[in-house]
Design an enzyme around this catalytic site. Structure first.
Site, mmCIF file in Angstrom:
data_model
loop_
_atom_site.group_PDB
_atom_site.id
_atom_site.type_symbol
_atom_site.label_atom_id
_atom_site.label_comp_id
_atom_site.label_asym_id
_atom_site.label_seq_id
_atom_site.Cartn_x
_atom_site.Cartn_y
_atom_site.Cartn_z
ATOM 1 N N HIS A 158 0.888 16.210 -13.622
ATOM 2 C CA HIS A 158 0.982 15.542 -12.329
ATOM 3 C C HIS A 158 2.391 15.042 -12.015
ATOM 4 O O HIS A 158 2.563 14.220 -11.119
ATOM 5 C CB HIS A 158 -0.011 14.380 -12.280
ATOM 6 N N ARG A 197 -3.268 11.933 -7.673
ATOM 7 C CA ARG A 197 -4.099 12.168 -6.487
ATOM 8 C C ARG A 197 -3.328 12.757 -5.312
ATOM 9 O O ARG A 197 -3.929 13.143 -4.308
ATOM 10 C CB ARG A 197 -4.766 10.857 -6.066
ATOM 11 N N ARG A 221 -8.338 -14.590 18.341
ATOM 12 C CA ARG A 221 -8.844 -13.481 17.524
ATOM 13 C C ARG A 221 -10.145 -13.902 16.846
ATOM 14 O O ARG A 221 -10.202 -14.944 16.185
ATOM 15 C CB ARG A 221 -7.813 -13.064 16.481
ATOM 16 N N PRO A 247 -0.997 0.859 -5.701
ATOM 17 C CA PRO A 247 0.139 -0.051 -5.786
ATOM 18 C C PRO A 247 0.319 -0.822 -4.486
ATOM 19 O O PRO A 247 0.366 -0.247 -3.402
ATOM 20 C CB PRO A 247 1.320 0.891 -6.042
ATOM 21 N N GLU A 248 0.397 -2.150 -4.589
ATOM 22 C CA GLU A 248 0.621 -3.006 -3.434
ATOM 23 C C GLU A 248 2.063 -3.506 -3.456
ATOM 24 O O GLU A 248 2.858 -3.090 -4.298
ATOM 25 C CB GLU A 248 -0.385 -4.168 -3.450
#
Length: 271
Positions: free
Chosen positions: A91, A110, A152, A2-3
């Site tokens: 889970h 997980r 950079r 998930p972002e």
């Protein structure tokens, strides 16, 4: 994993169910997540009233009258509302029982997610205090991104995925934003002009906002807080489409690995 858009979608889905509610009970079936759940967490939150549900980067912040819970969904975690009495599955690691008669349930196959607790300001927590600006805020603008990119030599894609520079621009959204802005992901960050960074900032905001509106990107495990999957994956222009025609020029899309992440782009439209 998930972002930012998926986490924001979860927040929006849960907000009306949580804010103003009192936590009547709590149960931790599996305390061994990415970091161990604090042994006294149940004591801290039982009886507490939830005042606000906010987000910082990919963390959900649940403010109560006794402190703040900090959730991170990890690789496969999800938060959703289920009816009281719903039997937990393998889970389902944590439940909060609310005075509405519903449960807030955390599932994480997980176990890379986390539930942390602080009695102080969560924004000063060691995991949050050094994060970059929110990408949808006014602090994230072309002046800022141009300034931090100077001298950079790293690829621009790894720059915008650095949480100390800006939070929440994950791999999918970085590839999509760079395509929309017409910038090659492997361009040296310090070589890009201020005007082009302006286009990239706008592209990042547009892609993330559209993803939030569509409910996030469902690729593996993500389910929104209301139990509905996201649909932004149906609108991806380049991510995961190596060899497919570019939606703009029809040239086959390319891919390469940058910063150990698969990256997708068009060699003609992005420069």
């Amino acid at each position: 994993m998930p972002e930012l858009p998926e986490v924001e979608t979860t927040r929006l889905g849960l907000q009306s169910h949580l804010e103003g509610r009192r936590i009547r009970s709590a149960k931790v079936r599996q305390p061994h997540l990415r970091w161990p759940v604090e042994p006294d967490l149940v004591r801290h939150i039982r009886g507490a009233r939830i005042h606000r549900l906010t987000r910082r980067a990919k963390y959900l912040l649940v403010y109560t009258d006794t402190g703040c819970a900090i959730w991170h969904l990890g690789m496969s975690g999800s938060l959703r509302m289920v009816e009281a009495g719903t039997e937990p599955e393998k889970h389902d690691h944590i439940d909060w029982g609310l005075d509405s008669g519903w449960l807030l349930r955390y599932r994480d196959p997980r176990r890379f997610g986390a539930l942390l607790w602080t009695s102080g300001d969560p924004l000063t927590h060691k995991l949050l205090r050094n994060l970059g600006p929110e990408p949808l805020s006014g602090k994230f603008n072309e002046d800022y991104l141009f300034s931090v990119s100077r001298k950079r030599r790293q690829p621009v894609k790894t720059l915008i995925m650095d949480g100390h520079i800006v939070v929440g621009v994950g791999n999918i959204y970085a590839s999509e934003s760079l395509f929309l802005a017409g910038i090659r992901p492997d361009r040296e960050a310090g070589s890009i002009s201020k005007a082009r960074y302006g286009r990239l900032v706008e592209a990042i905001k547009q892609v993330l906002q559209r993803a939030i509106t569509r409910g996030g990107t469902t690729l593996r495990d993500f389910i929104g807080g209301d139990g509905k999957p996201g649909y932004f994956a149906q609108e991806l222009n380049v991510y995961g489409r190596a060899g497919a025609p570019c939606p703009t020029c029809t040239r086959p899309l390319s891919d390469r690995v940058l910063g150990q992440r698969n990256t997708f782009f068009c060699t003609r439209c992005q420069r």
